[in-house]
Write a protein that holds these residues in place. Structure first.
Motif, short mmCIF file in Angstrom:
data_model
loop_
_atom_site.label_atom_id
_atom_site.label_comp_id
_atom_site.label_asym_id
_atom_site.label_seq_id
_atom_site.Cartn_x
_atom_site.Cartn_y
_atom_site.Cartn_z
N ARG A 28 61.51 38.85 28.24
CA ARG A 28 61.02 37.77 29.10
C ARG A 28 60.09 36.82 28.33
NH1 ARG A 28 63.29 37.45 34.38
NH2 ARG A 28 61.30 37.25 35.49
N PHE A 29 59.30 37.39 27.42
CA PHE A 29 58.38 36.57 26.63
C PHE A 29 59.15 35.70 25.64
CE2 PHE A 29 55.18 36.00 23.18
CZ PHE A 29 54.27 35.27 23.92
N GLU A 30 60.26 36.22 25.10
CA GLU A 30 61.09 35.41 24.21
C GLU A 30 61.71 34.24 24.97
OE1 GLU A 30 63.99 37.73 22.15
OE2 GLU A 30 62.53 38.57 20.75
N GLN A 31 62.01 34.47 26.27
CA GLN A 31 62.57 33.41 27.10
C GLN A 31 61.52 32.35 27.45
OE1 GLN A 31 64.30 35.56 30.49
NE2 GLN A 31 66.31 34.81 29.81
N ASP A 32 60.29 32.80 27.66
CA ASP A 32 59.21 31.91 28.09
C ASP A 32 57.90 32.34 27.43
OD1 ASP A 32 57.33 30.33 29.33
OD2 ASP A 32 57.70 31.08 31.36
N SER A 33 57.48 31.59 26.44
CA SER A 33 56.28 31.97 25.68
C SER A 33 55.00 31.80 26.48
CB SER A 33 56.20 31.15 24.39
OG SER A 33 56.09 29.77 24.70
N TYR A 68 45.88 36.45 26.80
CA TYR A 68 46.41 37.78 27.04
C TYR A 68 47.73 37.68 27.79
CZ TYR A 68 41.57 38.99 26.03
OH TYR A 68 40.34 39.10 25.44
N GLN A 69 48.79 38.18 27.17
CA GLN A 69 50.10 38.13 27.83
C GLN A 69 50.26 39.24 28.86
OE1 GLN A 69 50.10 37.70 24.15
NE2 GLN A 69 49.86 35.58 24.85
N VAL A 70 49.62 40.38 28.62
CA VAL A 70 49.77 41.52 29.53
C VAL A 70 48.39 41.95 30.02
CG1 VAL A 70 50.69 43.85 29.86
CG2 VAL A 70 51.80 42.30 28.23
N LEU A 71 48.23 41.93 31.31
CA LEU A 71 47.00 42.39 31.95
C LEU A 71 47.27 43.78 32.52
CD1 LEU A 71 44.24 40.98 32.43
CD2 LEU A 71 45.05 40.40 34.72
N THR A 80 61.37 40.74 18.75
CA THR A 80 59.96 41.10 18.57
C THR A 80 59.70 42.57 18.88
OG1 THR A 80 59.56 40.35 20.84
CG2 THR A 80 59.11 38.78 19.07
N LEU A 81 60.72 43.30 19.34
CA LEU A 81 60.53 44.72 19.67
C LEU A 81 60.55 45.54 18.39
CD1 LEU A 81 60.28 46.50 22.28
CD2 LEU A 81 62.70 47.04 21.96
N GLN A 82 59.47 46.29 18.16
CA GLN A 82 59.31 47.04 16.91
C GLN A 82 59.98 48.42 17.00
OE1 GLN A 82 57.64 45.50 14.12
NE2 GLN A 82 58.13 43.85 15.53
N GLN A 116 48.36 51.15 24.08
CA GLN A 116 48.81 51.65 22.78
C GLN A 116 50.31 51.47 22.59
OE1 GLN A 116 47.41 55.48 21.59
NE2 GLN A 116 45.37 54.70 21.24
N GLU A 117 51.09 51.72 23.64
CA GLU A 117 52.54 51.55 23.54
C GLU A 117 52.89 50.08 23.30
OE1 GLU A 117 55.09 54.54 24.31
OE2 GLU A 117 53.31 54.86 23.08
N LEU A 118 52.19 49.18 23.95
CA LEU A 118 52.43 47.75 23.72
C LEU A 118 52.09 47.37 22.28
CD1 LEU A 118 51.05 46.36 27.10
CD2 LEU A 118 53.34 45.87 26.19
N GLU A 119 50.97 47.86 21.78
CA GLU A 119 50.58 47.56 20.40
C GLU A 119 51.60 48.13 19.42
OE1 GLU A 119 46.71 49.19 20.05
OE2 GLU A 119 45.74 47.66 21.30
N LYS A 120 52.18 49.26 19.75
CA LYS A 120 53.13 49.92 18.86
C LYS A 120 54.50 49.25 18.88
CE LYS A 120 55.35 54.44 18.11
NZ LYS A 120 55.43 55.86 18.61
N PHE A 121 55.01 48.95 20.08
CA PHE A 121 56.39 48.48 20.19
C PHE A 121 56.53 46.96 20.34
CE2 PHE A 121 56.76 52.91 21.88
CZ PHE A 121 57.57 53.40 20.86
N ALA A 122 55.50 46.29 20.86
CA ALA A 122 55.59 44.84 21.06
C ALA A 122 54.24 44.20 20.76
CB ALA A 122 56.04 44.52 22.48
N PRO A 123 53.80 44.24 19.51
CA PRO A 123 52.48 43.69 19.17
C PRO A 123 52.35 42.20 19.46
CG PRO A 123 53.76 44.22 17.19
CD PRO A 123 54.48 44.81 18.34
N VAL A 124 53.49 41.52 19.64
CA VAL A 124 53.44 40.09 19.98
C VAL A 124 52.85 39.89 21.37
CG1 VAL A 124 55.76 40.02 21.03
CG2 VAL A 124 54.79 37.96 19.98
#
Length: 560
Positions: free
Chosen positions: A140-145, A192-195, A92-94, A163-171
């Motif tokens: 970690r998210f791929e291991q545990d959704s 929300y996966q990331v706070l 999932t890493l872009q 912005q970096e999360l949206e760019k590299f890991a939009p999931v």
């Protein structure tokens, strides 16, 4: 026995009243384990990650390798030998690939997590600590959704993380938990996966945060928690997570004690009590220059701190890396900005409505200039009762400079000489030696200042430069960092400034940062530049160029 060792004693009182002396071989084998374990009745609870600190090549050292799987040790050894990649990147890493040293950082985080430890990624500023961390979070998210993550950082970095999360890991869906509009429900909202939150907000709402167990907690700019007794440090240590990451280009700023709070957050109890750490390590290392103690501490913490300097990984770096340094205004500066913006918007739009866009172009330019000045510092805006002198850009810049000085030199550009005055005062307050070139500097004096800055015999680590005086013709290759305090929206002019250092004679990769205030006209112009390629080439270059490209809708957007 543990208390005895913690007090530096080498003899123990036996039941018959005699003294049992602990020999050097016993101390070498067992002392470290006993000191850093937890006593539970007649048992010692040894943290699993302590095995990583033992020297596997020392035949006399007690080995705890059996607490970690043999396969893990094989991978750890392979990683240390700089062999081929251990782990594939998350699907999932872009990004097609990380730079070699970034791949190593990602793998290091994974290995620590598998060993039950945590770590401080302490790479130099600009080497991509955020990307390495995002790659790990995506894994970690791929291991545990159902995994949820918390990022704690200075307020100025929150939107950069988003912005970096949206760019590299939009999931990984993220939200910035900050400001008066934040809702406590967001902390437990599983959509929300990331706070992402600031240090100040975390301190205020620690009860809500501490009630949640996160998969991973990331503390960015972790030197903010270097004071063990500070409120924010005590709040951070209440967070619940099986894996923790500290990010800092400068984990040690003032002394060995700076390490204590950061490592105590990562690996609670690793360094004992604060008093024990001061007595066992800080005082001997700093006051007595005890090299043996320094080596012992280094050996213990080495597996859990990964630091690569720009010089070490220079072969992996491009010649020039350009980034945006987001700045988040504090309450008073934000109120001043909104007040001025409302005032300007009303007068500008009314003038355009009455006289047309062409006739109102001077008012548009004047309004944009005032708002850009306020983004720098309210003191630059004359004839306005703003009742505020806060400057988030000054604060952010000082923090960034303190991370790279004295190992590196930096050029700081501003279009406004008044801003150079503000920065000059801040540099003096922080005791950072600098020189300055602006329009009032005679040509001969300019070259003298350049020659001194270029030499290795000067203490000056920062050169303040006004755009008109120094955007062309100067050779300043001694610097490898460039900060554009108020981007002037024209790529050619910006590149001229950056090329003061990125030119023939430069032997180091160059890092250039454009400082942009979030939720201001500065960010809106960035958005317009993406929408209008011609605008990117002409905006603010000349009044005619600006007016040819801007529509009434664009003006309304800029001032909304």
């Amino acid at each position: 026995m543990q208390k005895m060792l913690l007090n530096g004693q080498k003899a123990v009182m036996l039941k018959d009243g005699s003294l049992g002396v602990l020999g050097e071989e016993w101390l070498r084998q067992y002392a470290g384990m006993v000191k850093h374990s937890r006593v539970n009745g007649d048992q010692l609870q040894v943290p699993r990650w302590l095995a990583m600190s033992l020297d596997a090549t020392d035949d006399n050292a007690l080995q705890l390798t059996q607490v970690l799987p043999e396969q893990w040790w094989q991978q750890w050894t392979q990683w240390q030998r700089q062999e081929d990649a251990l782990y594939a990147l998350p699907q999932t890493l872009q990004v097609q690939a990380l730079r070699p040293y970034q791949q190593k950082g990602y793998e290091w985080l994974r290995l620590l997590a598998e060993a039950g430890g945590s770590g401080c990624l302490a790479d130099d500023m600009g080497l991509g600590k955020t990307l390495q961390t995002i790659a790990f979070l995506a894994h970690r998210f791929e291991q545990d959704s159902t995994a949820r993550f918390l990022v704690v950082c200075p307020a100025s970095l929150m939107y950069n993380w988003q912005q970096e999360l949206e760019k590299f890991a939009p999931v990984l869906r993220s939200i910035a938990y900050h400001g008066a509009q934040r809702k406590a429900d967001w902390i437990t909202d599983e959509q929300y996966q990331v706070l992402i939150t600031s240090y100040g907000t975390l301190r205020q709402d620690i009860e809500q945060f501490a009630a949640v167990t996160f998969n991973t907690v990331v503390v960015d700019e972790s030197h903010y928690i270097k004071n063990p007794v500070a409120q924010i440090t005590r709040a951070i240590t209440q967070l619940q997570a099986p894996f923790r990451i500290a990010l800092s280009g400068t984990p040690v700023m003032n002394g060995t004690v700076d390490l204590y709070a950061q490592l105590n957050f990562l690996l609670p109890g690793m360094l004992g009590s604060k008093e024990f750490f001061r007595r066992e390590y800080a005082y001997p290392i700093e006051q007595q220059k005890d090299e043996e103690k320094a080596a012992a501490l280094q050996k213990m913490i080495a597996p859990f701190i990964l630091r690569r300097t720009k010089e070490q990984v220079a072969a992996d770096l491009p010649e020039k890396t350009e980034s945006i340094l987001w700045c988040h205004m504090g309450h008073d500066q934000r109120m001043a900005y909104e007040s001025l913006k409302d005032e300007i918007r009303g007068s500008v739009l009314l003038e355009i409505e009455q006289k047309g866009l062409q006739a109102g172009k001077l008012s548009v330019l004047a309004g944009l200039t005032k708002l850009r000045q306020l983004c720098n510092s309210p003191v630059l805006v004359k004839d306005a009762n703003l009742f505020c002198e806060d400057s988030i850009k000054t604060d952010v810049l000082m923090e960034e400079l303190k991370q790279i000085i004295p190992q590196h030199k930096a050029l700081v550009f501003s279009q406004f000489t008044g801003m150079l005055d503000v920065l000059e005062q801040a540099l003096m307050q922080h005791r950072i030696v600098f020189s300055r070139i602006d329009g009032s500097t005679p040509a001969q004096k300019r070259q003298e200042l350049v020659n001194v800055f270029q030499s290795t015999d000067t203490d000056a680590s920062v050169m303040l430069i006004s755009l008109k005086a120094g955007n062309a013709g100067l050779n300043l290759t001694a610097a490898d960092y460039v900060f554009l305090v108020d981007p002037w929206w024209n790529a050619a002019v910006e590149n001229q400034a950056i090329d003061r250092t990125h030119r023939i004679g430069q032997t180091q990769p160059v890092f250039a940062y454009r400082m942009i205030c979030k939720h201001t006209v500065e960010e809106k112009i960035l958005q317009l530049k993406d929408r209008k390629k011609k605008l990117a080439e002409s905006l603010i270059t000349t009044e005619d160029g600006l007016m040819q490209e801007l529509s009434i809708e664009d003006v309304a957007f800029l001032f909304q």
